[in-house]
Design a protein around this motif. Sequence first.
Motif, PDB file in Angstrom:
ATOM      1  N   TYR A 170     -11.312  20.673  -1.263  1.00  0.00           N
ATOM      2  CA  TYR A 170     -11.317  20.372   0.166  1.00  0.00           C
ATOM      3  C   TYR A 170     -12.655  19.836   0.648  1.00  0.00           C
ATOM      4  O   TYR A 170     -12.703  19.023   1.577  1.00  0.00           O
ATOM      5  N   ILE A 171     -13.742  20.256   0.035  1.00  0.00           N
ATOM      6  CA  ILE A 171     -15.045  19.742   0.460  1.00  0.00           C
ATOM      7  C   ILE A 171     -15.139  18.255   0.148  1.00  0.00           C
ATOM      8  O   ILE A 171     -15.784  17.484   0.868  1.00  0.00           O
ATOM      9  N   ASN A 172     -14.475  17.828  -0.943  1.00  0.00           N
ATOM     10  CA  ASN A 172     -14.442  16.403  -1.266  1.00  0.00           C
ATOM     11  C   ASN A 172     -13.566  15.628  -0.285  1.00  0.00           C
ATOM     12  O   ASN A 172     -13.843  14.474   0.016  1.00  0.00           O
ATOM     13  N   MET A 173     -12.507  16.261   0.193  1.00  0.00           N
ATOM     14  CA  MET A 173     -11.667  15.610   1.196  1.00  0.00           C
ATOM     15  C   MET A 173     -12.400  15.468   2.532  1.00  0.00           C
ATOM     16  O   MET A 173     -12.041  14.620   3.355  1.00  0.00           O
ATOM     17  N   LEU A 174     -13.427  16.294   2.738  1.00  0.00           N
ATOM     18  CA  LEU A 174     -14.206  16.248   3.980  1.00  0.00           C
ATOM     19  C   LEU A 174     -15.431  15.355   3.876  1.00  0.00           C
ATOM     20  O   LEU A 174     -16.272  15.350   4.766  1.00  0.00           O
ATOM     21  N   LYS A 175     -15.522  14.591   2.796  1.00  0.00           N
ATOM     22  CA  LYS A 175     -16.709  13.752   2.580  1.00  0.00           C
ATOM     23  C   LYS A 175     -17.037  12.867   3.778  1.00  0.00           C
ATOM     24  O   LYS A 175     -18.193  12.810   4.213  1.00  0.00           O
ATOM     25  N   PRO A 176     -16.059  12.137   4.378  1.00  0.00           N
ATOM     26  CA  PRO A 176     -16.396  11.304   5.538  1.00  0.00           C
ATOM     27  C   PRO A 176     -16.922  12.116   6.716  1.00  0.00           C
ATOM     28  O   PRO A 176     -17.673  11.614   7.536  1.00  0.00           O
ATOM     29  N   VAL A 177     -16.519  13.401   6.791  1.00  0.00           N
ATOM     30  CA  VAL A 177     -16.956  14.250   7.898  1.00  0.00           C
ATOM     31  C   VAL A 177     -18.428  14.615   7.744  1.00  0.00           C
ATOM     32  O   VAL A 177     -19.221  14.470   8.672  1.00  0.00           O
TER      33      VAL A 177
END
Length: 676
Positions: A170-177
């Motif tokens: 999930y931290i990778n999915m939040l990269k743009p954030v």
Amino acid sequence: MTEAYISTRCKKILYMIMASDTYVSLPQISEEFKLSKRSIYYELCKINDWLSVQGINEITVVRGKGIKLTEEEKQQIEQVMEKGGAKEEYIFSPMERIYFIICYIIKSKEAVNVEQLAEYLQVSRNTIFNDIRVVVKQLQDFDLTLGYKSKQGYFIDGDSIRIRALFMLYINMLKPVYESETFSCLKDNSVEENLKKLQKIETKLNTSYVEGTLRSIAMLIPLMEKGNEELYFPDLKKEELENSQEYSLIEEEFPNLIEKEKIYLCLHLLGSRVSMNTMDVFNNYSKESNYELSKALVAEFEKVACVKFEDKDDLEKALYYHLNTSMYRFQYGIQVGNPMLEDVVREYSELFDLTKIVCHYLEQQIGLPVPEGEVAYLTLHFGAHLQKEEEQNEKIRVLIVCTNGISSGNMIKHELLKMLPQVDIVGVVSNKEAINVHDICDVVISTHKINCLVPVIVVHPILTDFDKKLILNHSVFKNLQGNVDVDELFQTIKKFVDNDKRDDLYNELQKYFESRNQRMTVYLDKKKKGLLDLLSKDLVFVENKKCRWEEALRKSAKPLEERGTINEQYIESIIDSLRYYGPYMFITKDVVLAHSQPKDNVNDLGVSIGVFKEPVQFSNFHEAKIIIVMSAKDQEKHLRVLKDIMGVFSVEKNVEKLEMAENPDEILDSLKLLIK
């Protein structure tokens, strides 16, 4: 009007588009802001969220051109900007909030309360409570639970390695954030310090990790510093791992980690390299269960995609070798990344979406989420083994050289045989194996430049339309496409024809070869038909009478039979399959997708839909209210239709709406609204 926020970067991109009187291409935006194509699309989605709130038309990307705003749209945006309607804050999407909440709770040293989450996410307490319900469901899917301590807050309980695996995903999915500089609550000085240490290790190893991998690990290291003696690594070759260069460098840079945490970190550094072999660090990791899982995945894909693989054994074997490495990475949350992800999603969107559905089965079996990069790899494996139409003709020997792995190489092979069935693919090899290629082939198609004595055509790992044109326009393949000099041919054969018929002969030759030369244009420009393209009023109906399941199937198939799309034997083969295997064609509890193997008694691609007011009983536990009959002549042209069907009928409220239809017009009107 609802208050909305827009990030500084989104604002700058919007200004760039507004300043142009012509199309602004994605490469221009990429060059200006140093963003990947995927990040650009992410920012455009954020801009569209903001435009939607303001009541302004969303921007669209025209393929091959880019983005262009009308003067009216520019004026509307300027007016909103001047009124202060563009506050520079980040807006989390609903799923981003879920990922953030899970990651924040995992990383936090204390239990996390609702007020903290509401403050960071800039939403109400009620929104957080609704999000918490989704978080609970998300964690349950992976055998984890959300606990609560009175007057303190929430925490996540369960297997430590599984919790960390979820964090890494999930931290990778939040990269743009976290790139938007609104992620301070998950970043601190220690993260930057740990990142520098990991980058130092990367330099000393003389390797390069996928972008974002080291930062994600750096965010997890504070959790490792707590020390968890319960970490368990089954079948680990501890001595081999501790003798690795990675482990030595970890001891230098992170001496305070306990031994088990050093092992865990070392597994990440080793596993984040694509070339890593699982057998280097584990005993007998290639378990029999992986082979059974590969067989089950193939069966699931056949069921979901309505196809039958002729070379099923080869596909199962390829998936088995792939899973031997992937399962290890799933277990520890190791993110390898897939540089071909964007290309796979763009070029094979229907196949990717179907593979994503199949991966739900994989997730259920392993109890862990499957990243999109892994879905893309599996997409290539499945796509490369879809059946091709056989065609006998002259053969040109082609060798495919691919550095991105056997799955992408096989996909190039698959696409090439669709374009040029006459060629003979002599092999799919890596760069190291491409030795003395002139002995075995007439031409090489490669994803990088190589030196050899035969022509080399350099293409992308996922063939683009440009690549396909490049291949077919190459002199080696010209004759296969019918690019014949008509005048020269006419001069050769006219002496065998009477004078009064020569003009007719010449015209017929021109027509014939023009038709053949259009084959590639059709191949490149053809758009797969969707569900709405195939349906018409005579192919849908509402049945009010009670029917036995065999009768209901025959009624549902009758519109296709009357059109000549299928014959009677097609529906009888479906009925025979259901009698033998049971009601396996249910795609939801109320919907049957009736189909048989491609080509069997089928004249064309087709779909018919019947809505039954009296549920049709297929067994004591299976009742259908909607029966869809689908026919396909091959294993690919129906994939777009299937994507539409799964998109509509997998949503319960959509099915309920269609069940309420009273006539064919209402069915069609509902489908037009539901399929975007």
